[in-house]
Design an enzyme around this catalytic site. Structure first.
Site, PDB file in Angstrom:
ATOM      1  N   SER A  53       0.614  -1.498   0.098  1.00 54.90           N
ATOM      2  CA  SER A  53      -0.265   0.346   0.096  1.00 54.90           C
ATOM      3  C   SER A  53       1.003   1.019   0.045  1.00 54.90           C
ATOM      4  O   SER A  53       1.481   1.265  -0.781  1.00 54.90           O
ATOM      5  CB  SER A  53      -0.717  -0.396   1.205  1.00 54.90           C
ATOM      6  OG  SER A  53      -1.988   1.490   1.071  1.00 54.90           O
ATOM      7  N   ASP A 197      -5.111  -3.077  -3.412  1.00 51.89           N
ATOM      8  CA  ASP A 197      -4.593  -3.162  -2.162  1.00 51.89           C
ATOM      9  C   ASP A 197      -3.787  -4.404  -1.458  1.00 51.89           C
ATOM     10  O   ASP A 197      -4.830  -5.319  -1.298  1.00 51.89           O
ATOM     11  CB  ASP A 197      -4.985  -1.674  -0.288  1.00 51.89           C
ATOM     12  CG  ASP A 197      -3.897  -1.803  -0.138  1.00 51.89           C
ATOM     13  OD1 ASP A 197      -2.736  -2.025   0.426  1.00 51.89           O
ATOM     14  OD2 ASP A 197      -4.192  -0.242   0.684  1.00 51.89           O
TER      15      ASP A 197
END
Length: 341
Positions: A53, A197
């Site tokens: 992320s 993500d």
């Protein structure tokens, strides 16, 4: 004769809380400025960098040769534009993600181009090896984007670096899954669709990198030197005997997305626990003779210093980053001695 150590840098996910590892690394860079061997950049001290992320954005940027200071300033100066136009919950987020990605994508893409003569760098252009967790909604499985550090890894090194960064940071409910396409190095158009993500399965990617090192690089565990950077954590507790545990509690009460906090923090903590088990054994029985070098830098948060992943207030973000300065002062000598000798 001692075998050469294999050095890993791992960076957690956490949205704007990425200023914590960015600040810590910026302070480390300040210590590297006067090295006589010319190794003044973070990437020059690690064989493998992993990040998820926001940590994935930082990892790719570092591997391209971008300084931690530039990354920190990129976050601080643009948080308002990235997260400042959050859609209202009931009339916006019920059907849509909270934020638009266009500004972030353009920002990251342009920053990456700066270090590659104005052209989009691909993962192959990284100056040290990287592995970046994502989740692939097309195939329905977790995936790790990698540079070509093994003969079998033919898929990922063609991917533009900014697209890999957008994929690993496409946090559910915050941003839509990432979809794009690119022309690979053989001139073939490739789809790169519905990527999510990596924090949904590896918010702390340290274990991913450890396994890559031992399997793809054939490194013995005793050769490992791991520096793992968190983004702050707050223990998720609720001892109330409440009767209403529905969607409102998990996603909206007190404007907190508890469900997202829970799965990201629990995954990070689980990995930290397993790495500690590998490092020092059960009940730390091997702490006097650990199996490899390992340092975890993180900070426990409370109500006063906690910020959301999409905080946009510059003053709050700067105050949060200062927590990394404190951790740096506490750990400076040990980290430099063990990881930057």
């Amino acid at each position: 004769m001692n075998k050469k150590k294999f050095k890993i840098l791992s960076i957690d996910g956490g949205g704007i809380k990425g200023v914590f590892p960015a600040m810590f690394l910026m302070l480390l860079e300040d210590e590297l400025k006067n090295r006589s061997d010319g190794k003044t950049k973070i990437y020059q001290h690690f064989d493998l960098i992993t990040g998820t992320s926001t940590g994935g954005i930082i990892a790719i940027a570092l591997a391209l040769g971008i300084s931690a200071k530039e990354i920190y300033n990129l976050y601080l100066d643009n948080a308002k534009e990235i997260f400042g136009n959050k859609k209202p919950f009931f009339f916006g987020q019920i059907r849509n993600s909270a934020h638009e990605r266009n500004f972030l994508e353009t920002l990251v893409r342009n920053k990456f181009k700066e270090v590659n003569s104005g052209n989009d760098p691909r993962l192959k252009d990284c100056k040290t090896d990287i592995c970046i967790p994502i989740y692939d909604l097309i195939q329905g499985n977790p995936s790790v984007l990698k540079t070509k550090y093994h003969p079998a890894f033919e898929r990922d090194y063609h991917i533009p670096a900014y697209q890999a960064a957008m994929a690993t940071s496409a946090a559910p409910t915050y941003f839509d899954p990432y979809t794009s396409d690119y022309i690979d190095l053989n001139g073939t158009k490739k789809d790169f669709s519905n990527k999510v993500d990596g924090g949904v399965m590896a918010n702390n990617p340290t274990l991913v990198a450890l396994l890559e090192a031992t399997k793809a690089f054939k490194v013995e565990m005793s050769q490992l030197e791991i520096l793992s950077l968190g983004t702050g954590y707050k223990k998720f507790t609720d001892g109330n005997s409440r009767k209403k545990w529905g969607l409102y509690y998990w996603m909206r009460k007190d404007k907190r997305q508890r469900l997202i906090d829970l799965f990201m923090q629990s995954q990070s903590q689980l990995v930290a626990n397993y790495i500690s088990l590998l490092y020092q054994g059960i009940d730390k029985r091997e702490k006097d003779n650990p199996n490899f070098v390992y340092d975890r830098i993180d900070v426990q948060l409370n109500e006063d210093n906690f910020i959301d992943m999409d905080e946009s207030d510059k003053a709050k973000i700067k105050n949060f980053a200062e927590l990394a300065s404190i951790e740096f002062q506490h750990n400076r000598s040990s980290i430099i001695k063990k990881h930057f000798y």
